[in-house]
Design a protein around this motif. Structure first.
Motif, PDB file in Angstrom:
ATOM      1  N   LEU A 158      49.523  92.831  12.167  1.00 27.84           N
ATOM      2  CA  LEU A 158      49.266  93.575  13.403  1.00 27.84           C
ATOM      3  C   LEU A 158      48.438  92.792  14.416  1.00 27.84           C
ATOM      4  O   LEU A 158      48.161  93.299  15.509  1.00 27.84           O
ATOM      5  CB  LEU A 158      48.530  94.892  13.077  1.00 27.84           C
ATOM      6  N   GLN A 159      48.049  91.585  14.087  1.00 23.78           N
ATOM      7  CA  GLN A 159      47.141  90.825  14.943  1.00 23.78           C
ATOM      8  C   GLN A 159      47.679  90.629  16.360  1.00 23.78           C
ATOM      9  O   GLN A 159      46.912  90.621  17.316  1.00 23.78           O
ATOM     10  CB  GLN A 159      46.859  89.451  14.317  1.00 23.78           C
ATOM     11  N   ASP A 160      48.973  90.464  16.499  1.00 23.24           N
ATOM     12  CA  ASP A 160      49.530  90.149  17.815  1.00 23.24           C
ATOM     13  C   ASP A 160      49.902  91.376  18.644  1.00 23.24           C
ATOM     14  O   ASP A 160      50.402  91.230  19.764  1.00 23.24           O
ATOM     15  CB  ASP A 160      50.774  89.267  17.651  1.00 23.24           C
ATOM     16  N   LEU A 161      49.675  92.568  18.103  1.00 22.40           N
ATOM     17  CA  LEU A 161      49.972  93.789  18.874  1.00 22.40           C
ATOM     18  C   LEU A 161      48.752  94.146  19.711  1.00 22.40           C
ATOM     19  O   LEU A 161      47.832  94.827  19.264  1.00 22.40           O
ATOM     20  CB  LEU A 161      50.352  94.932  17.929  1.00 22.40           C
ATOM     21  N   GLN A 162      48.746  93.668  20.966  1.00 24.95           N
ATOM     22  CA  GLN A 162      47.562  93.793  21.804  1.00 24.95           C
ATOM     23  C   GLN A 162      47.243  95.237  22.185  1.00 24.95           C
ATOM     24  O   GLN A 162      46.110  95.542  22.550  1.00 24.95           O
ATOM     25  CB  GLN A 162      47.749  92.963  23.079  1.00 24.95           C
ATOM     26  N   PHE A 163      48.234  96.139  22.121  1.00 25.04           N
ATOM     27  CA  PHE A 163      47.968  97.519  22.521  1.00 25.04           C
ATOM     28  C   PHE A 163      47.199  98.303  21.463  1.00 25.04           C
ATOM     29  O   PHE A 163      46.726  99.409  21.731  1.00 25.04           O
ATOM     30  CB  PHE A 163      49.267  98.249  22.870  1.00 25.04           C
ATOM     31  N   LEU A 164      47.071  97.752  20.263  1.00 26.34           N
ATOM     32  CA  LEU A 164      46.357  98.466  19.202  1.00 26.34           C
ATOM     33  C   LEU A 164      44.855  98.275  19.352  1.00 26.34           C
ATOM     34  O   LEU A 164      44.373  97.152  19.526  1.00 26.34           O
ATOM     35  CB  LEU A 164      46.800  97.958  17.828  1.00 26.34           C
TER      36      LEU A 164
END
Length: 468
Positions: free
Chosen positions: A368-374
């Motif tokens: 999930l590291q690259d999901l900036q909206f989280l």
């Protein structure tokens, strides 16, 4: 430059000529010249003095405005009273022209003062309204802040914002007489209106205006509100009790405000749509994980709902709840990387298998590291929801309040649901037995304060409500 206006001689700033001493001084000079012209019977001097006064006097003050208008005619009449005065028809015509010119200058200057006042009010209201709109937490708050801004302009006493909710137009906010009908749905009132489309702005406006007594809607104005890409967001309604039509300047001000409100509401709607799209993606991903780990039978949906209820019970804000919801959907994402023979093993795991399955928390976090909206708290939940209060959990062996808050809360929900539902390696426990296990593990595996809050919650409500 606007910032230099206050320091310029004779400058009008915010409708206050008195900010500079020059206009009053010129008015006194003009009055002196008018007196001198009267005494010397010099009509050119009198005319010049009258023009100086008309150009310099503070005409926004009614008494001073009247004095300027009356000064030249009074002086001209006085010259007629002097013995031996012989004025011809051209002199009288000149006096009339000067009087007319003075009157025209005064009226124009008065209008300029009023226009400046109005423009300043509009600019100030829009500036303050933009700040209030940006501080609002939801669309309702934006609409209320918007009507407060429009109300500050004093264009009309009765204001309403109408928008569609569930396909039905409703008055979502109101000022003046509209306060009494906020949240009132608008429906066709007779066969004639029923034959028209309720999506038509003018029809909706007519129906909304009909909610007011006739004396409160002598003059009305409607302004549609559009968001990004021309999306229709609602209608602004303004109504006056006075028999005073809306001016073009007022129409322009309302249109400017409608664009401001539409921009803010459109941005909010875009954010909501993006969040909804993200939530749908997370729900779909959670459903896919359950197909992968099909024996859990609705585990993700249950832990999401129960986690949110506990967070609200604890008074968490919406930002925290959003992060918790996302993390609850994704908490078992790392199990995608766990081999089937380990994930679905019916018996107890050996040491190596246990080590492998314990990697799912860190693996899910890395995915999930690259999901900036989280939010960062979401990633914390995914990584640390198997940590223990006593420090014997994984993957980092955190202890007590070192464990992120969302992970401490969610771990209780995750274990409770696992205990009360069948798994490949165990039968479902009763609620009472699961609650007793939580009590025993308070201060060991779980945050004792959160265990107490959770047990209060399940006592207060029937489990059917909690996990529906």
């Amino acid at each position: 430059m606007a910032g230099d206006d206050k320091r310029r001689p004779g400058c009008y700033h915010q409708g206050m000529w008195q900010r500079s001493p020059w206009p009053s001084s010129l008015t006194l000079v003009g009055a002196g010249l008018l007196a001198a012209g009267t005494l010397t019977r010099s009509t050119p001097l009198m005319a010049g003095a009258a023009l100086v006064m008309a150009l310099s006097a503070p005409v926004e003050v009614p008494v001073k405005r009247l004095a300027v208008l009356a000064a030249y005619p009074a002086a001209f009449v006085l010259t007629l009273m002097w013995p031996g005065t012989d004025l011809g028809a051209m002199d009288v015509l000149g006096a009339l022209l000067v009087s007319g010119g003075v009157g025209t200058l005064v009226v124009r200057r008065q209008q300029a003062v009023q226009d400046e006042h109005w423009q300043q009010r509009v600019v100030t209201a829009l500036h303050q309204g933009s700040q209030h709109l940006s501080e609002a937490r939801d669309s309702r708050g934006m609409i209320r802040a918007g009507l407060d801004t429009l109300d500050a302009l004093k264009i009309a006493p009765h204001l309403a914002f109408v928008a569609y909710r569930g396909g039905t137009p409703m008055i979502l906010a109101g000022r003046g007489a509209y306060r009494a009908v906020v949240d009132t749905p608008i429906h066709p009132s007779d066969a004639e209106t029923a034959s028209h489309s309720v999506q038509t702005d003018h029809l909706v406006a007519e129906q909304a205006l009909a909610l007011l007594p006739p004396e409160d809607r002598r003059h009305t104005h409607m302004a549609p509100v559009y968001g990004h890409a021309g999306v229709h967001l609602g209608i602004l309604l303004l109504s006056r009790s006075e028999d005073l039509p809306f001016t073009p300047e007022e129409h322009n001000a309302v249109q400017a405000f409608a664009r401001l409100l539409g921009g803010q509401l459109g941005q909010w709607q875009a954010i909501c749509d993006l969040r909804e799209a993200n939530d749908q993606t997370l729900r779909a991903l959670g459903a896919a994980l359950e197909h992968r780990d099909d024996n859990t039978g609705g585990h993700t949906g249950r832990v999401v709902g129960l986690s949110i209820r506990l967070a609200r019970h604890l008074g968490w804000n919406e930002r925290q709840i959003h992060a918790l919801r996302c993390g609850a959907y994704l908490h078992d994402l790392g199990k995608i990387a766990i081999p089937d023979h380990i994930l679905h093993k019916a018996g107890p795991l050996n040491e190596e298998e246990r080590r492998i399955i314990q990697t799912h928390a860190a693996r899910g976090h890395d995915m999930l590291q690259d999901l900036q909206f989280l939010p960062a708290e979401t990633l914390d939940l995914v990584r640390y929801h198997h940590e223990r209060w006593d420090g014997h959990g994984y993957p980092a062996g955190l202890r007590g309040h070192q464990i992120p808050e969302v992970a401490r809360l969610f771990s209780i929900i995750d274990v409770y649901d696992a205990l009360t539902h069948a798994r490949p390696y165990k039968a479902a426990w009763s609620r009472a037995r699961a609650a007793q296990e939580l009590r025993q593990q308070a201060g060991r595996q779980f945050d004792p304060a959160y265990v107490e809050a959770f047990l209060e919650l399940i006592v207060e409500r029937d489990e059917a409500q909690l996990v529906s």
